[in-house]
Design a protein around this motif. Structure first.
Motif, PDB file in Angstrom:
ATOM      1  N   ARG A 130       0.853  -1.194   0.000  1.00  0.00           N
ATOM      2  CA  ARG A 130       0.000   0.000   0.000  1.00  0.00           C
ATOM      3  C   ARG A 130       0.892   1.249   0.000  1.00  0.00           C
ATOM      4  N   PHE A 131       1.984   1.162   0.760  1.00  0.00           N
ATOM      5  CA  PHE A 131       2.958   2.259   0.802  1.00  0.00           C
ATOM      6  C   PHE A 131       3.898   2.085  -0.400  1.00  0.00           C
ATOM      7  N   PRO A 132       4.105   3.140  -1.204  1.00  0.00           N
ATOM      8  CA  PRO A 132       5.001   2.998  -2.361  1.00  0.00           C
ATOM      9  C   PRO A 132       6.395   2.555  -1.930  1.00  0.00           C
ATOM     10  N   LEU A 133       6.958   1.639  -2.694  1.00  0.00           N
ATOM     11  CA  LEU A 133       8.263   1.075  -2.328  1.00  0.00           C
ATOM     12  C   LEU A 133       9.385   2.033  -2.735  1.00  0.00           C
ATOM     13  N   PRO A 134      10.165   2.538  -1.767  1.00  0.00           N
ATOM     14  CA  PRO A 134      11.296   3.408  -2.113  1.00  0.00           C
ATOM     15  C   PRO A 134      12.451   2.574  -2.690  1.00  0.00           C
ATOM     16  N   ILE A 135      12.962   3.036  -3.814  1.00  0.00           N
ATOM     17  CA  ILE A 135      14.106   2.363  -4.448  1.00  0.00           C
ATOM     18  C   ILE A 135      15.192   3.418  -4.627  1.00  0.00           C
ATOM     19  N   GLU A 136      16.337   3.189  -3.966  1.00  0.00           N
ATOM     20  CA  GLU A 136      17.445   4.155  -4.040  1.00  0.00           C
ATOM     21  C   GLU A 136      18.274   3.838  -5.278  1.00  0.00           C
ATOM     22  N   VAL A 137      18.477   4.854  -6.134  1.00  0.00           N
ATOM     23  CA  VAL A 137      19.158   4.614  -7.419  1.00  0.00           C
ATOM     24  C   VAL A 137      20.322   5.579  -7.582  1.00  0.00           C
ATOM     25  N   ASN A 138      21.330   5.132  -8.320  1.00  0.00           N
ATOM     26  CA  ASN A 138      22.424   6.013  -8.696  1.00  0.00           C
ATOM     27  C   ASN A 138      21.866   7.097  -9.619  1.00  0.00           C
ATOM     28  N   ARG A 139      22.453   8.302  -9.525  1.00  0.00           N
ATOM     29  CA  ARG A 139      21.950   9.399 -10.377  1.00  0.00           C
ATOM     30  C   ARG A 139      22.244   9.137 -11.844  1.00  0.00           C
ATOM     31  N   PHE A 140      23.311   8.410 -12.117  1.00  0.00           N
ATOM     32  CA  PHE A 140      23.702   8.174 -13.500  1.00  0.00           C
ATOM     33  C   PHE A 140      22.700   7.223 -14.177  1.00  0.00           C
ATOM     34  N   GLY A 141      22.284   7.576 -15.369  1.00  0.00           N
ATOM     35  CA  GLY A 141      21.473   6.653 -16.176  1.00  0.00           C
ATOM     36  C   GLY A 141      20.073   6.442 -15.661  1.00  0.00           C
ATOM     37  N   LEU A 142      19.499   7.503 -15.110  1.00  0.00           N
ATOM     38  CA  LEU A 142      18.198   7.376 -14.450  1.00  0.00           C
ATOM     39  C   LEU A 142      17.123   6.753 -15.343  1.00  0.00           C
ATOM     40  N   GLY A 143      17.072   7.199 -16.615  1.00  0.00           N
ATOM     41  CA  GLY A 143      16.032   6.699 -17.528  1.00  0.00           C
ATOM     42  C   GLY A 143      16.184   5.202 -17.758  1.00  0.00           C
ATOM     43  N   ALA A 144      17.419   4.772 -17.958  1.00  0.00           N
ATOM     44  CA  ALA A 144      17.668   3.345 -18.197  1.00  0.00           C
ATOM     45  C   ALA A 144      17.369   2.532 -16.939  1.00  0.00           C
ATOM     46  N   THR A 145      17.712   3.085 -15.785  1.00  0.00           N
ATOM     47  CA  THR A 145      17.458   2.368 -14.525  1.00  0.00           C
ATOM     48  C   THR A 145      15.954   2.242 -14.286  1.00  0.00           C
ATOM     49  N   ARG A 146      15.235   3.313 -14.586  1.00  0.00           N
ATOM     50  CA  ARG A 146      13.781   3.279 -14.400  1.00  0.00           C
ATOM     51  C   ARG A 146      13.155   2.188 -15.280  1.00  0.00           C
ATOM     52  N   LEU A 147      13.629   2.120 -16.537  1.00  0.00           N
ATOM     53  CA  LEU A 147      13.115   1.105 -17.457  1.00  0.00           C
ATOM     54  C   LEU A 147      13.450  -0.303 -16.944  1.00  0.00           C
ATOM     55  N   ALA A 148      14.666  -0.473 -16.446  1.00  0.00           N
ATOM     56  CA  ALA A 148      15.082  -1.789 -15.936  1.00  0.00           C
ATOM     57  C   ALA A 148      14.274  -2.171 -14.693  1.00  0.00           C
ATOM     58  N   ILE A 149      13.946  -1.169 -13.875  1.00  0.00           N
ATOM     59  CA  ILE A 149      13.115  -1.446 -12.689  1.00  0.00           C
ATOM     60  C   ILE A 149      11.730  -1.917 -13.142  1.00  0.00           C
ATOM     61  N   ALA A 150      11.168  -1.230 -14.148  1.00  0.00           N
ATOM     62  CA  ALA A 150       9.841  -1.606 -14.652  1.00  0.00           C
ATOM     63  C   ALA A 150       9.872  -3.048 -15.176  1.00  0.00           C
ATOM     64  N   ARG A 151      10.963  -3.405 -15.854  1.00  0.00           N
ATOM     65  CA  ARG A 151      11.069  -4.775 -16.394  1.00  0.00           C
ATOM     66  C   ARG A 151      11.217  -5.802 -15.265  1.00  0.00           C
ATOM     67  N   ALA A 152      12.000  -5.456 -14.253  1.00  0.00           N
ATOM     68  CA  ALA A 152      12.171  -6.373 -13.108  1.00  0.00           C
ATOM     69  C   ALA A 152      10.836  -6.563 -12.386  1.00  0.00           C
ATOM     70  N   ALA A 153      10.091  -5.477 -12.265  1.00  0.00           N
ATOM     71  CA  ALA A 153       8.788  -5.564 -11.603  1.00  0.00           C
ATOM     72  C   ALA A 153       7.845  -6.430 -12.440  1.00  0.00           C
ATOM     73  N   ASP A 154       7.868  -6.217 -13.744  1.00  0.00           N
ATOM     74  CA  ASP A 154       7.003  -6.980 -14.646  1.00  0.00           C
ATOM     75  C   ASP A 154       7.288  -8.483 -14.503  1.00  0.00           C
ATOM     76  N   ALA A 155       8.581  -8.816 -14.401  1.00  0.00           N
ATOM     77  CA  ALA A 155       8.962 -10.234 -14.258  1.00  0.00           C
ATOM     78  C   ALA A 155       8.422 -10.808 -12.949  1.00  0.00           C
ATOM     79  N   ALA A 156       8.214  -9.932 -11.953  1.00  0.00           N
ATOM     80  CA  ALA A 156       7.648 -10.389 -10.670  1.00  0.00           C
ATOM     81  C   ALA A 156       6.124 -10.215 -10.660  1.00  0.00           C
ATOM     82  N   GLY A 157       5.555  -9.910 -11.829  1.00  0.00           N
ATOM     83  CA  GLY A 157       4.100  -9.781 -11.952  1.00  0.00           C
ATOM     84  C   GLY A 157       3.557  -8.469 -11.440  1.00  0.00           C
ATOM     85  N   LEU A 158       4.400  -7.426 -11.402  1.00  0.00           N
ATOM     86  CA  LEU A 158       3.978  -6.140 -10.825  1.00  0.00           C
ATOM     87  C   LEU A 158       4.172  -5.011 -11.821  1.00  0.00           C
ATOM     88  N   SER A 159       3.380  -3.972 -11.663  1.00  0.00           N
ATOM     89  CA  SER A 159       3.557  -2.771 -12.483  1.00  0.00           C
ATOM     90  C   SER A 159       2.979  -1.596 -11.711  1.00  0.00           C
TER      91      SER A 159
END
Ligand SMILES: O=C[C@H](O)[C@H](O)[C@H](O)COP(=O)(O)O
Length: 232
Positions: A130-159
């Protein structure tokens, strides 16, 4: 009893687990701050402990109130960490990081023999998410990291929305100099699968799922204190 009074009750109950001579991990957030205030009274009365704070904010409060501090360099093994949480489930899986301190909190908890979570009953949930999950990320490559997070979540059945945390119009910066993405996935039925997937993303520094770290949760509610133990 209002929320603050419940936090104080949980903190007071946790203080009962602190013994003279302990090396303590000291958490971050409004609940952990109530613990620091009570701990400071004990220290003023003569209790000998040393604390390792989980954030600059907690360190500042400890200094102000006279709680002796150490670091994980000087004191790499701790007896007990006491910290708050954003969500706690019945198996003591946690979401933490609402205040942005998740990385240091996890390092400190992992260096401790035991971790006690203190919270008011509003934090207790059947399933995390219910509480949004905080994910600490390196500042470098934010767009690519965000996309990779979305893919990792998708693999776990989440979006769900992945929102860069902002403060005063600027990205929020953690004590470690990183950004935070708040992931609104909704229910997380398999936190371990999500944790593994997120850890495999190179730009992810750490995430706020605390799995297998908490030993006891002290939950304060209108009906009193409830103590939940991790299954052994
Ligand atoms: O980063 C912050 C921490 O994980 C806190 O322990 C958590 O957000 C709970 O904070 P509070 O006690 O203020 O609800």
């Amino acid at each position: 009893m209002d929320a603050r009074a419940l936090k104080i009750e949980a903190a007071r109950a946790a203080l009962g687990h602190v013994r003279d001579g302990m090396r303590l991990g000291i958490g971050t957030g409004s609940t952990a701050e109530e613990f620091v205030r009570l701990l400071a009274e004990k220290v003023a009365a003569g209790m000998k402990i040393v604390g390792v704070p989980t954030s600059e904010r907690t360190a500042a409060l400890c200094r102000e109130l006279g709680v002796p501090l150490s670091t994980l360099e000087e004191t790499p093994e701790l007896d007990l960490t006491i910290d708050g949480a954003d969500e706690v489930d019945g198996k003591l899986a946690l979401i933490k990081g609402g205040g942005g301190a998740l990385l240091r909190e996890k390092i400190v908890a992992a260096a401790s023999s035991r971790m006690i979570v203190i919270a008011d009953e509003s934090k207790l949930v059947e399933t995390l998410g219910r509480f949004p999950l905080p994910i600490e990320v390196n500042r470098f490559g934010l767009g690519a990291t965000r996309l990779a997070i979305a893919r990792a979540a998708d693999a776990a059945g989440l979006s769900g929305p992945l929102t860069l945390r902002m403060t005063n119009g600027e990205p929020f910066v953690t004590d470690g100099g990183h950004f935070i993405i708040d992931a609104s996935f909704g229910r997380i039925p398999n936190p371990r699968a999500l944790s593994n997937g997120l850890h495999a993303v190179p730009g992810v520094v750490e995430h706020g799922l605390f799995l297998g770290l908490a030993d006891v949760a002290i939950i304060a509610g209108a009906d009193g204190i409830r103590t939940v133990h991790a299954a052994s």
